[in-house]
Design a protein around this motif. Structure first.
Motif, PDB file in Angstrom:
ATOM      1  N   GLY A 151      -7.188 -10.530  -1.847  1.00  0.00           N
ATOM      2  CA  GLY A 151      -6.904 -10.030  -0.501  1.00  0.00           C
ATOM      3  C   GLY A 151      -5.844  -8.944  -0.558  1.00  0.00           C
ATOM      4  N   ASP A 152      -5.071  -8.823   0.520  1.00  0.00           N
ATOM      5  CA  ASP A 152      -4.040  -7.793   0.603  1.00  0.00           C
ATOM      6  C   ASP A 152      -2.734  -8.350   0.030  1.00  0.00           C
ATOM      7  N   ILE A 182     -10.435  -5.224  -3.724  1.00  0.00           N
ATOM      8  CA  ILE A 182     -10.981  -5.752  -4.971  1.00  0.00           C
ATOM      9  C   ILE A 182     -11.725  -7.061  -4.713  1.00  0.00           C
ATOM     10  N   ARG A 234      -1.693   3.136   1.118  1.00  0.00           N
ATOM     11  CA  ARG A 234      -3.041   3.704   1.206  1.00  0.00           C
ATOM     12  C   ARG A 234      -3.372   3.972   2.654  1.00  0.00           C
TER      13      ARG A 234
HETATM   14  N1  URA Z   1      -4.664  -3.484  -2.119  1.00  0.00           N
HETATM   15  C1  URA Z   1      -4.596  -4.815  -2.039  1.00  0.00           C
HETATM   16  O1  URA Z   1      -3.544  -5.369  -1.681  1.00  0.00           O
HETATM   17  N2  URA Z   1      -5.680  -5.535  -2.348  1.00  0.00           N
HETATM   18  C2  URA Z   1      -6.817  -4.967  -2.748  1.00  0.00           C
HETATM   19  O2  URA Z   1      -7.785  -5.692  -3.030  1.00  0.00           O
HETATM   20  C3  URA Z   1      -6.879  -3.570  -2.834  1.00  0.00           C
HETATM   21  C4  URA Z   1      -5.782  -2.848  -2.514  1.00  0.00           C
END
Ligand code: URA
Ligand code: PRP
Length: 209
Positions: A199-200, A194, A104
């Protein structure tokens, strides 16, 4: 209409709570994501076709069942989808694995497609696309559109946490693709993360932050 299945099995929910916890370190996070993927794989493969086979037990001959024909290909969305592959392969070791690269853009939150390598016999296979997070849905929508260009027999999408915004966008774009998740969370924040989420996912799997 595509269906969204939420796997509320107690083992999945228990492991997911530990996964979400910010104190959970990389090693345990990786183990949990694979364990959850394995449990989800068990449910998501419930409709695999079976065929009769002849087996001779130590007692007598019988007609038993085995999975019919060439079956599955798992396609993780890089990077974070990689974290689910070993768990899936624990249950289906003969599955083939394709890869699709998406990230992203941090400013626009739009997915950027950077890699695609799928098994050559993909038209004979049922594909399960893997990504722990369905946030805006952009990455999953583009990944599935790209995979459809190779005409697999069917496609399912498996994530661990989905946001309502992502589910709506994904099911509108791909009404023919069933979605499996372990939790449908509340919403996205201003950075399209989210909430409450975890998290990521990529950073937590690979320890990059
Ligand atoms: N990507 C992630 O890793 N976490 C998110 O909450 C949203 C996108
Ligand atoms: C994360 C996640 C999904 C995507 C979800 O990947 O693994 O692929 O974001 O967001 P979306 O639904 O809004 O598209 P990210 O872009 O962070 O890349 P990474 O896996 O390389 O860390």
């Amino acid at each position: 209409m595509s269906k969204v299945m939420i796997f509320d099995h107690p083992l999945i929910q228990h492991k997911l709570s530990i996964l979400r916890d910010k104190r959970t370190g990389t090693k345990q996070f990786r183990e949990l994501i694979n364990e959850i993927a394995m449990l989800m794989c068990y449910e998501a493969t419930r409709d695999l076709p079976l065929e009769d086979v002849k087996v001779e037990t130590p007692m007598e001959k019988m007609t038993a069942k085995k999975i019919s024909g060439r079956t599955l290909a798992f396609v993780p969305i890089l990077r974070a989808g990689l974290g689910m592959v070993d768990g899936m392969l624990n249950l289906v070791p003969t599955a083939k694995v394709g890869h699709i690269g998406m990230y992203r853009d941090p400013e626009t939150h739009q997915p950027v497609d950077y890699y695609c390598k799928l098994p050559a016999d993909i038209p004979e296979r049922d594909v399960i696309v893997l990504d722990p997070m369905l946030a805006t849905g952009g990455s999953a929508i583009d990944a599935v559109a790209r995979i459809k260009e190779f005409s697999p027999r069917s496609i399912k999408f498996m994530c661990i946490i989905a946001a309502p915004e992502g589910v709506d966008a994904f099911t509108a774009a791909h009404p023919d693709v069933e979605v499996f998740c372990a939790a449908l969370d509340r919403q996205l924040n201003d950075h399209a993360y989210i909430l409450p989420g975890l998290g990521d996912a990529g950073d937590r799997i690979f320890g990059t932050k």
